[in-house]
Design a protein around this motif. Structure first.
Motif, mmCIF file in Angstrom:
data_model
loop_
_atom_site.group_PDB
_atom_site.id
_atom_site.type_symbol
_atom_site.label_atom_id
_atom_site.label_comp_id
_atom_site.label_asym_id
_atom_site.label_seq_id
_atom_site.Cartn_x
_atom_site.Cartn_y
_atom_site.Cartn_z
ATOM 1 N N SER A 117 14.864 12.070 -12.682
ATOM 2 C CA SER A 117 14.625 11.932 -14.114
ATOM 3 C C SER A 117 13.461 10.982 -14.365
ATOM 4 C CB SER A 117 15.888 11.413 -14.810
ATOM 5 O OG SER A 117 16.247 10.141 -14.301
ATOM 6 N N ALA A 118 12.767 11.206 -15.486
ATOM 7 C CA ALA A 118 11.561 10.428 -15.799
ATOM 8 C C ALA A 118 11.863 9.414 -16.886
ATOM 9 C CB ALA A 118 10.436 11.371 -16.219
ATOM 10 N N ASP A 119 12.861 8.568 -16.659
ATOM 11 C CA ASP A 119 13.241 7.588 -17.675
ATOM 12 C C ASP A 119 12.288 6.400 -17.725
ATOM 13 O OD1 ASP A 119 15.477 9.151 -18.231
ATOM 14 O OD2 ASP A 119 16.710 8.114 -16.740
ATOM 15 N N VAL A 120 11.750 6.005 -16.574
ATOM 16 C CA VAL A 120 10.880 4.832 -16.503
ATOM 17 C C VAL A 120 9.691 5.128 -15.596
ATOM 18 C CG1 VAL A 120 12.752 3.184 -16.902
ATOM 19 C CG2 VAL A 120 12.206 3.871 -14.578
ATOM 20 N N SER A 121 8.680 4.266 -15.674
ATOM 21 C CA SER A 121 7.535 4.383 -14.784
ATOM 22 C C SER A 121 7.957 4.042 -13.354
ATOM 23 C CB SER A 121 6.416 3.438 -15.236
ATOM 24 O OG SER A 121 5.982 3.742 -16.543
ATOM 25 N N TYR A 122 7.145 4.498 -12.392
ATOM 26 C CA TYR A 122 7.432 4.183 -10.994
ATOM 27 C C TYR A 122 7.231 2.686 -10.753
ATOM 28 C CZ TYR A 122 6.978 9.239 -10.265
ATOM 29 O OH TYR A 122 7.120 10.611 -10.319
ATOM 30 N N ARG A 123 8.280 2.011 -10.297
ATOM 31 C CA ARG A 123 8.186 0.566 -10.034
ATOM 32 C C ARG A 123 8.482 0.215 -8.583
ATOM 33 N NH1 ARG A 123 10.398 0.416 -15.377
ATOM 34 N NH2 ARG A 123 8.936 -0.571 -16.814
ATOM 35 N N ASN A 124 9.060 1.125 -7.851
ATOM 36 C CA ASN A 124 9.359 0.906 -6.431
ATOM 37 C C ASN A 124 8.785 2.092 -5.664
ATOM 38 O OD1 ASN A 124 10.382 0.177 -3.943
ATOM 39 N ND2 ASN A 124 12.473 0.848 -4.406
ATOM 40 N N PRO A 212 11.807 11.054 11.515
ATOM 41 C CA PRO A 212 13.053 10.292 11.359
ATOM 42 C C PRO A 212 12.817 8.863 10.889
ATOM 43 C CG PRO A 212 12.610 10.787 13.681
ATOM 44 C CD PRO A 212 11.652 11.572 12.892
ATOM 45 N N ALA A 213 11.713 8.238 11.339
ATOM 46 C CA ALA A 213 11.443 6.859 10.919
ATOM 47 C C ALA A 213 11.164 6.785 9.424
ATOM 48 C CB ALA A 213 10.263 6.300 11.710
ATOM 49 N N LEU A 214 10.402 7.726 8.898
ATOM 50 C CA LEU A 214 10.097 7.722 7.465
ATOM 51 C C LEU A 214 11.331 8.075 6.640
ATOM 52 C CD1 LEU A 214 6.541 9.328 7.526
ATOM 53 C CD2 LEU A 214 7.122 6.948 7.016
ATOM 54 N N LEU A 215 12.168 8.970 7.141
ATOM 55 C CA LEU A 215 13.408 9.276 6.427
ATOM 56 C C LEU A 215 14.322 8.057 6.370
ATOM 57 C CD1 LEU A 215 14.176 12.871 7.780
ATOM 58 C CD2 LEU A 215 13.371 12.239 5.490
ATOM 59 N N ARG A 216 14.368 7.287 7.456
ATOM 60 C CA ARG A 216 15.162 6.046 7.446
ATOM 61 C C ARG A 216 14.580 5.056 6.439
ATOM 62 N NH1 ARG A 216 15.074 6.787 13.099
ATOM 63 N NH2 ARG A 216 13.434 5.212 13.290
ATOM 64 N N ALA A 217 13.255 5.002 6.373
ATOM 65 C CA ALA A 217 12.606 4.081 5.434
ATOM 66 C C ALA A 217 12.924 4.453 3.986
ATOM 67 C CB ALA A 217 11.097 4.076 5.658
ATOM 68 N N VAL A 218 12.936 5.742 3.698
ATOM 69 C CA VAL A 218 13.305 6.191 2.352
ATOM 70 C C VAL A 218 14.731 5.781 2.030
ATOM 71 C CG1 VAL A 218 13.730 8.234 0.917
ATOM 72 C CG2 VAL A 218 11.642 8.083 2.274
ATOM 73 N N GLU A 219 15.622 5.952 2.992
ATOM 74 C CA GLU A 219 17.022 5.585 2.778
ATOM 75 C C GLU A 219 17.181 4.079 2.601
ATOM 76 O OE1 GLU A 219 21.390 6.148 4.958
ATOM 77 O OE2 GLU A 219 19.594 7.089 5.773
ATOM 78 N N THR A 220 16.397 3.301 3.357
ATOM 79 C CA THR A 220 16.512 1.837 3.297
ATOM 80 C C THR A 220 15.899 1.270 2.020
ATOM 81 O OG1 THR A 220 16.457 1.662 5.708
ATOM 82 C CG2 THR A 220 15.901 -0.320 4.450
ATOM 83 N N HIS A 221 14.684 1.694 1.695
ATOM 84 C CA HIS A 221 13.955 1.110 0.559
ATOM 85 C C HIS A 221 14.302 1.780 -0.773
ATOM 86 C CE1 HIS A 221 11.261 -1.407 3.028
ATOM 87 N NE2 HIS A 221 11.300 -0.410 3.903
ATOM 88 N N ARG A 222 14.857 2.958 -0.735
ATOM 89 C CA ARG A 222 15.246 3.699 -1.935
ATOM 90 C C ARG A 222 14.126 3.719 -2.985
ATOM 91 N NH1 ARG A 222 20.320 5.293 -1.771
ATOM 92 N NH2 ARG A 222 21.788 4.264 -0.339
ATOM 93 N N PRO A 223 12.957 4.225 -2.637
ATOM 94 C CA PRO A 223 11.845 4.230 -3.586
ATOM 95 C C PRO A 223 12.041 5.280 -4.669
ATOM 96 C CG PRO A 223 11.239 5.457 -1.635
ATOM 97 C CD PRO A 223 12.598 4.873 -1.357
ATOM 98 N N GLN A 224 11.366 5.066 -5.794
ATOM 99 C CA GLN A 224 11.302 6.105 -6.823
ATOM 100 C C GLN A 224 10.236 7.142 -6.475
ATOM 101 O OE1 GLN A 224 10.533 2.931 -9.637
ATOM 102 N NE2 GLN A 224 12.172 3.726 -10.955
ATOM 103 N N LEU A 225 9.281 6.730 -5.637
ATOM 104 C CA LEU A 225 8.167 7.610 -5.281
ATOM 105 C C LEU A 225 7.746 7.360 -3.840
ATOM 106 C CD1 LEU A 225 5.903 9.634 -6.220
ATOM 107 C CD2 LEU A 225 4.531 7.609 -6.741
ATOM 108 N N LEU A 226 7.545 8.447 -3.096
ATOM 109 C CA LEU A 226 6.966 8.392 -1.747
ATOM 110 C C LEU A 226 5.563 8.970 -1.819
ATOM 111 C CD1 LEU A 226 7.141 8.108 1.379
ATOM 112 C CD2 LEU A 226 8.122 10.425 1.416
ATOM 113 N N VAL A 227 4.575 8.249 -1.275
ATOM 114 C CA VAL A 227 3.167 8.667 -1.325
ATOM 115 C C VAL A 227 2.675 8.933 0.090
ATOM 116 C CG1 VAL A 227 0.813 8.049 -2.020
ATOM 117 C CG2 VAL A 227 2.770 7.291 -3.403
ATOM 118 N N MET A 228 1.992 10.081 0.270
ATOM 119 C CA MET A 228 1.449 10.450 1.570
ATOM 120 C C MET A 228 0.076 11.064 1.398
ATOM 121 S SD MET A 228 4.722 12.406 3.269
ATOM 122 C CE MET A 228 4.965 13.419 1.804
ATOM 123 N N GLY A 229 -0.823 10.750 2.319
ATOM 124 C CA GLY A 229 -2.064 11.491 2.428
ATOM 125 C C GLY A 229 -1.875 12.600 3.452
ATOM 126 N N THR A 230 -2.750 13.570 3.441
ATOM 127 C CA THR A 230 -2.633 14.661 4.410
ATOM 128 C C THR A 230 -4.010 15.177 4.766
ATOM 129 O OG1 THR A 230 -1.626 16.813 4.878
ATOM 130 C CG2 THR A 230 -2.345 16.433 2.626
#
Length: 283
Positions: A117-124, A212-230
């Motif tokens: 949901s887009a209730d607030v701006s991305y802060r984490n 797996p390392a990035l998936l663990r990081a998502v679970e640990t940090h619980r971000p609102q947004l994940l950013v990746m370059g490609t």
């Protein structure tokens, strides 16, 4: 739709909402479907349902969704393509020429996959970074397009560990400590070059395999947004191996994901710049 409207309002950008209607054999049925879609989109994009400044431009077309989206991104000169949760399956299905692959391969626009949901701006915000120019581009694009001034961010770099038994354990531990320290410094240097405010970033270096390392990081940090370059990849290599971005798009479901492709300016060796403000939402 709300996230695209919120970002457009914050950026002072023009917003276009695109709806693609599947072709039918009957011209009469197709005409009715187009009219229904247009009426629904107009209703959704007007007050009181629309709460994000100026009313967006409505675009309703019929045809191949992937081709129409790529064409519209080019025609509208969109700085950002926003894809909602209902389109996730369409975007990720198949190995040959998905919407995401085609837009990223065209190197025209970053893609924001909205799943929350887009209730607030991305802060984490969590950034998956390496030491490439593409990572710098992702930082610049995210700060320009989606990050608020008070957002806090974590930049994580994953390095593959040496094979066990290849070197003595004591030597391996010492090398790992030195390598971690060097990589942390290199990531700080990258953020100093790319970010308008590098003090907002915490830097984490993890040892392991990227997915797996990035998936663990998502679970640990619980971000609102994940950013990746490609980076740009050939179709065969994508089909056989898949990029880290493509695999994470299939796995990450609890936060939004911004994927910044390798743009033409970067490929030609010129200075990389973030895309111009503007958004195209596929609905």
């Amino acid at each position: 739709m709300d996230r695209a409207g919120m970002l457009a309002e914050e950026l002072g950008a023009e917003l276009s909402l695109l709806h693609v209607v599947s072709p039918t054999a009957s011209e009469r049925v197709l005409e009715q479907s187009l009219q229904i879609a247009m009426n629904r989109m107009r209703s959704r994009a007007r007050p009181p349902l629309w709460r994000h400044g100026s009313e967006p431009r409505i675009i309703v077309r019929t045809g191949n969704p992937a081709r129409l989206i790529c064409d519209t991104v080019t025609q509208e000169q969109s700085g950002l393509l926003v894809v909602g949760p209902h389109e996730r399956r369409d975007v990720l299905e198949g190995l040959s020429g998905t919407i995401a692959e085609k837009v990223l391969a065209a190197r025209k626009s970053p893609l924001l996959f909205v799943q929350t949901s887009a209730d607030v701006s991305y802060r984490n915000v969590l950034f998956a970074v390496d030491l490439s120019a593409e990572a710098e581009l992702a930082v610049r694009a995210a700060e320009t397009l989606v990050l608020s001034r008070d957002a806090r961010a974590t930049a994580i770099h994953v390095c593959v560990p040496p094979l066990r038994g290849m070197v003595p354990s004591t030597t391996a531990a010492l090398r790992a400590t030195v390598a971690r320290r060097q990589l942390t410094g290199a990531i700080h240097d990258l953020l100093t070059r790319a970010s308008a405010d590098c003090s907002r970033y915490d830097v984490v270096v993890e040892e392991g395999h990227p997915i797996p390392a990035l998936l663990r990081a998502v679970e640990t940090h619980r971000p609102q947004l994940l950013v990746m370059g490609t980076r740009a990849m050939g179709r065969m290599r994508r089909a056989l191996l898949g990029s880290v971005a493509n695999q994470l798009l299939k796995e990450v479901v609890d936060c939004d994901v911004l994927v910044v492709p390798r743009i033409a300016e970067l490929a030609s060796g010129r200075a990389c710049r973030p895309p111009a403000p503007g958004a195209l939402l596929r609905h």
